[in-house]
Design a protein around this motif. Structure first.
Motif, PDB file in Angstrom:
ATOM      1  N   THR A   1       0.830  -1.212   0.000  1.00 24.11           N
ATOM      2  CA  THR A   1       0.000   0.000   0.000  1.00 24.11           C
ATOM      3  C   THR A   1       0.863   1.261   0.000  1.00 24.11           C
ATOM      4  OG1 THR A   1      -1.752  -1.187   1.199  1.00 24.11           O
ATOM      5  CG2 THR A   1      -1.812   1.231   1.246  1.00 24.11           C
ATOM      6  N   ILE A   2       1.976   1.214   0.712  1.00 26.78           N
ATOM      7  CA  ILE A   2       2.879   2.369   0.732  1.00 26.78           C
ATOM      8  C   ILE A   2       3.642   2.494  -0.587  1.00 26.78           C
ATOM      9  CG2 ILE A   2       4.943   3.324   1.836  1.00 26.78           C
ATOM     10  CD1 ILE A   2       3.960   2.163   4.462  1.00 26.78           C
ATOM     11  N   ALA A   3       4.011   1.361  -1.187  1.00 30.16           N
ATOM     12  CA  ALA A   3       4.867   1.370  -2.380  1.00 30.16           C
ATOM     13  C   ALA A   3       4.203   2.027  -3.576  1.00 30.16           C
ATOM     14  CB  ALA A   3       5.264  -0.068  -2.739  1.00 30.16           C
ATOM     15  N   VAL A   4       2.867   2.030  -3.637  1.00 31.61           N
ATOM     16  CA  VAL A   4       2.203   2.592  -4.813  1.00 31.61           C
ATOM     17  C   VAL A   4       2.158   4.126  -4.776  1.00 31.61           C
ATOM     18  CG1 VAL A   4       0.068   2.644  -6.151  1.00 31.61           C
ATOM     19  CG2 VAL A   4       0.872   0.490  -5.188  1.00 31.61           C
ATOM     20  N   PRO A   5       1.661   4.782  -3.736  1.00 30.84           N
ATOM     21  CA  PRO A   5       1.545   6.252  -3.790  1.00 30.84           C
ATOM     22  C   PRO A   5       2.808   7.004  -3.358  1.00 30.84           C
ATOM     23  CG  PRO A   5       0.473   5.452  -1.822  1.00 30.84           C
ATOM     24  CD  PRO A   5       0.974   4.230  -2.541  1.00 30.84           C
ATOM     25  N   LEU A   6       3.697   6.369  -2.573  1.00 28.99           N
ATOM     26  CA  LEU A   6       4.836   7.106  -2.034  1.00 28.99           C
ATOM     27  C   LEU A   6       5.762   7.681  -3.106  1.00 28.99           C
ATOM     28  CD1 LEU A   6       6.139   8.031   0.592  1.00 28.99           C
ATOM     29  CD2 LEU A   6       7.527   5.935   0.553  1.00 28.99           C
ATOM     30  N   PRO A   7       6.022   6.992  -4.233  1.00 25.05           N
ATOM     31  CA  PRO A   7       6.902   7.591  -5.260  1.00 25.05           C
ATOM     32  C   PRO A   7       6.386   8.897  -5.856  1.00 25.05           C
ATOM     33  CG  PRO A   7       6.732   5.238  -5.598  1.00 25.05           C
ATOM     34  CD  PRO A   7       5.723   5.589  -4.552  1.00 25.05           C
ATOM     35  N   LEU A   8       5.101   9.249  -5.610  1.00 25.98           N
ATOM     36  CA  LEU A   8       4.596  10.528  -6.111  1.00 25.98           C
ATOM     37  C   LEU A   8       5.347  11.719  -5.508  1.00 25.98           C
ATOM     38  CD1 LEU A   8       0.731   9.882  -6.101  1.00 25.98           C
ATOM     39  CD2 LEU A   8       2.326   9.744  -8.029  1.00 25.98           C
ATOM     40  N   ILE A   9       6.118  11.460  -4.452  1.00 20.64           N
ATOM     41  CA  ILE A   9       6.942  12.529  -3.879  1.00 20.64           C
ATOM     42  C   ILE A   9       7.900  13.093  -4.931  1.00 20.64           C
ATOM     43  CG2 ILE A   9       8.755  12.998  -2.175  1.00 20.64           C
ATOM     44  CD1 ILE A   9       7.391  11.001  -0.335  1.00 20.64           C
TER      45      ILE A   9
ATOM     46  N   PRO B   1      -6.033  -5.634  -0.545  1.00 20.43           N
ATOM     47  CA  PRO B   1      -7.409  -5.138  -0.667  1.00 20.43           C
ATOM     48  C   PRO B   1      -7.510  -3.643  -0.982  1.00 20.43           C
ATOM     49  CG  PRO B   1      -6.874  -5.579   1.641  1.00 20.43           C
ATOM     50  CD  PRO B   1      -5.735  -6.122   0.817  1.00 20.43           C
ATOM     51  N   GLU B   2      -6.464  -2.877  -0.771  1.00 12.14           N
ATOM     52  CA  GLU B   2      -6.536  -1.439  -1.061  1.00 12.14           C
ATOM     53  C   GLU B   2      -6.234  -1.214  -2.545  1.00 12.14           C
ATOM     54  OE1 GLU B   2      -6.818   2.265  -1.593  1.00 12.14           O
ATOM     55  OE2 GLU B   2      -4.798   1.575  -2.054  1.00 12.14           O
ATOM     56  N   TRP B   3      -7.188  -0.688  -3.284  1.00 14.21           N
ATOM     57  CA  TRP B   3      -6.955  -0.395  -4.698  1.00 14.21           C
ATOM     58  C   TRP B   3      -7.574   0.938  -5.132  1.00 14.21           C
ATOM     59  CZ3 TRP B   3     -11.605   0.087  -7.176  1.00 14.21           C
ATOM     60  CH2 TRP B   3     -12.715  -0.514  -6.575  1.00 14.21           C
ATOM     61  N   GLN B   4      -8.433   1.520  -4.252  1.00  9.07           N
ATOM     62  CA  GLN B   4      -9.071   2.779  -4.640  1.00  9.07           C
ATOM     63  C   GLN B   4      -8.058   3.928  -4.758  1.00  9.07           C
ATOM     64  OE1 GLN B   4     -10.057   0.777  -2.204  1.00  9.07           O
ATOM     65  NE2 GLN B   4     -12.236   0.300  -2.454  1.00  9.07           N
ATOM     66  N   LEU B   5      -7.265   4.179  -3.701  1.00  7.45           N
ATOM     67  CA  LEU B   5      -6.266   5.245  -3.743  1.00  7.45           C
ATOM     68  C   LEU B   5      -5.103   4.887  -4.656  1.00  7.45           C
ATOM     69  CD1 LEU B   5      -6.147   7.995  -2.245  1.00  7.45           C
ATOM     70  CD2 LEU B   5      -7.927   6.451  -1.397  1.00  7.45           C
ATOM     71  N   SER B   6      -4.810   3.586  -4.758  1.00  8.42           N
ATOM     72  CA  SER B   6      -3.693   3.157  -5.595  1.00  8.42           C
ATOM     73  C   SER B   6      -3.942   3.451  -7.070  1.00  8.42           C
ATOM     74  CB  SER B   6      -3.437   1.665  -5.396  1.00  8.42           C
ATOM     75  OG  SER B   6      -3.065   1.396  -4.059  1.00  8.42           O
ATOM     76  N   GLN B   7      -5.193   3.290  -7.507  1.00  4.56           N
ATOM     77  CA  GLN B   7      -5.465   3.548  -8.922  1.00  4.56           C
ATOM     78  C   GLN B   7      -5.354   5.036  -9.248  1.00  4.56           C
ATOM     79  OE1 GLN B   7      -9.373   2.097  -9.862  1.00  4.56           O
ATOM     80  NE2 GLN B   7     -10.426   3.597  -8.553  1.00  4.56           N
ATOM     81  N   TRP B   8      -5.695   5.898  -8.317  1.00  2.40           N
ATOM     82  CA  TRP B   8      -5.523   7.330  -8.562  1.00  2.40           C
ATOM     83  C   TRP B   8      -4.054   7.745  -8.499  1.00  2.40           C
ATOM     84  CZ3 TRP B   8      -9.035   9.496 -11.121  1.00  2.40           C
ATOM     85  CH2 TRP B   8     -10.368   9.134 -10.987  1.00  2.40           C
TER      86      TRP B   8
END
Length: 427
Positions: A61-69, A95-102
């Motif tokens: 879950t962290i690996a998907v949005p964190l690189p947006l930094i 199970p987390e995919w809502q925030l990951s897709q954005w």
């Protein structure tokens, strides 16, 4: 948008302020993704299958949005890392995919908007989107094998349920990735156009600065030319008259007084012309008509010759052809040429007895010729201020200038000024 010229433009990197915003946005997206994971685990919505361990879920879950930094600083690497982490989380049934897709949407958009090499960023985006559709096909195959016979038991529509599910998934993903690609491309084009407008504005600013500089230089040249014409002529006449006065001061006081009177008159005339010139410069565009009325013209050439006669020369003026009203600028230029030619005769020639000025009104031009019968004390200086001023005046009006010795002795200055069609026709 796809031409070589536009693709070769490289967008400048983000500013420090934009990097700070990316840091805050990436951390905020990561926190929200962890919160979304908590909600998904709490509701037991494990749509992708049995989830892995708690620690692995958190890491994916962290690996998907964190690189947006680093999304605007390293857009290509960010897009590749986010897309790989997204597929990995899907494979591991996080199970987390809502925030990951954005986060995936933001990574693809940023690559299109901020990719330094637009051709490469386009290829990378197409590759990432193709990989996503491949993974979607694989996921459909895997899900089809695990479907139970009663999965579509409540389906009542006219379309086969499996086909309906596939078309729905494909349509949603086409819109999702299509918008990410389109908005990224639009942002890049907008940035390029903004850059072009800024470059054009800078070029316009430089052009205006150069125009102002050229105007200042031109005005300085005009002032220098006017000062030379006004001062040099009268000072030269006064010098000749002072020399004559010195020679006859003791022998013939009457002639000396006459010479001194001429010097006084020349000085007053010089001061009057200087005042007129300063008035023209100060008036600018506010009083153009009045300034032009005070300017010396070709009809005042005889006054120049009168001063030459006072200096002891036999000066003659001949006018040939029907005199035609000339434009004020041409008339003044002709007057200044005669004035400078007479000044040069007084300064640089010896043994002069006769000074001849001829003005010819021709069909399409006016010609002014000044000749003398003296001997030049030195060769003509092509870089002298007088000759330079004459050349500039003549060139301004598209005329021709001839300066040089005559065949039978003496010196000649001849200038031709073309006339406008209306003036030439009247002549």
């Amino acid at each position: 948008m796809t031409s070589e010229t536009t693709d070769d433009w490289r967008r400048p990197g983000p500013t420090p302020e934009q990097r700070r915003l990316d840091l805050y946005a990436g951390l905020t997206a990561t926190i929200l993704a962890l919160f979304s994971l908590t909600l998904a685990r709490s509701t037991g919505m494990f749509l992708l299958g049995p989830p892995p361990s708690d620690l692995e879920q958190i890491l994916w879950t962290i690996a998907v949005p964190l690189p947006l930094i680093w999304r605007r600083r390293y857009p290509t690497a960010t897009a590749l890392i986010v897309s790989a982490a997204f597929i990995g989380a899907q494979v591991r049934a996080v199970p987390e995919w809502q925030l990951s897709q954005w986060a995936l949407f933001a990574a693809i958009f940023t690559l299109g908007a901020w990719g330094p090499d637009h051709r490469r960023s386009r290829l990378v985006r197409v590759g990432v989107i193709a990989a996503m559709f491949v993974w979607m096909a694989v996921a459909y195959v895997i899900s089809y094998r695990s479907l139970s016979p009663d999965t579509f038991a409540d389906a009542i529509g006219p379309v086969p349920p499996l086909l309906a599910a596939i078309v729905t998934g494909v349509l949603i993903n086409v819109l999702f990735f299509g918008f990410a690609y389109f908005f990224g491309e639009t942002a890049w084009v907008a940035a390029r156009r903004e850059h072009e407008l800024a470059a054009q504005a800078e070029a316009l600013r430089r052009s205006q600065a150069e125009a102002r500089e050229h105007a200042v230089v031109g005005e300085r040249v005009r002032i220098a030319r006017e000062l030379h014409d006004v001062v040099a002529h009268h000072v030269s006449v006064m010098g000749v008259q002072a020399a004559a006065c010195r020679r006859v001061f003791d022998k013939d006081p009457a002639k000396a007084r006459t010479a001194l009177a001429s010097i006084e008159q020349s000085a007053r005339t010089a001061v009057d012309e200087l005042r007129r010139m300063l008035g023209v410069l100060r008036a600018g565009d506010r009083e153009p008509a009045r300034a032009q009325q005070q300017a010396a013209g070709i009809d005042q050439v005889d006054a120049v010759l009168a001063r030459a006669r006072e200096a002891g020369l036999q000066a003659a003026l001949g006018v040939y052809g029907a005199p035609t009203p000339l434009p004020e600028s041409v008339s003044q230029a002709a007057y200044r040429v005669v004035q400078e030619a007479v000044t040069n005769t007084l300064k640089h020639a010896t043994g002069v007895r006769v000074l001849d000025v001829r003005i010819r009104y021709l069909a399409q031009e006016v010609e002014v010729e000044v000749t003398d019968d003296g001997r030049a004390t030195r060769p003509a200086n092509a870089d002298g201020l007088g000759l330079v001023g004459m050349r500039e005046r003549v060139a301004t009006h598209g005329g021709e200038l001839e300066v040089g010795p005559r065949t039978g002795g003496g010196w000649r200055v001849r200038v031709r000024f073309p006339l406008p069609v209306t003036v030439g026709g009247a002549a």
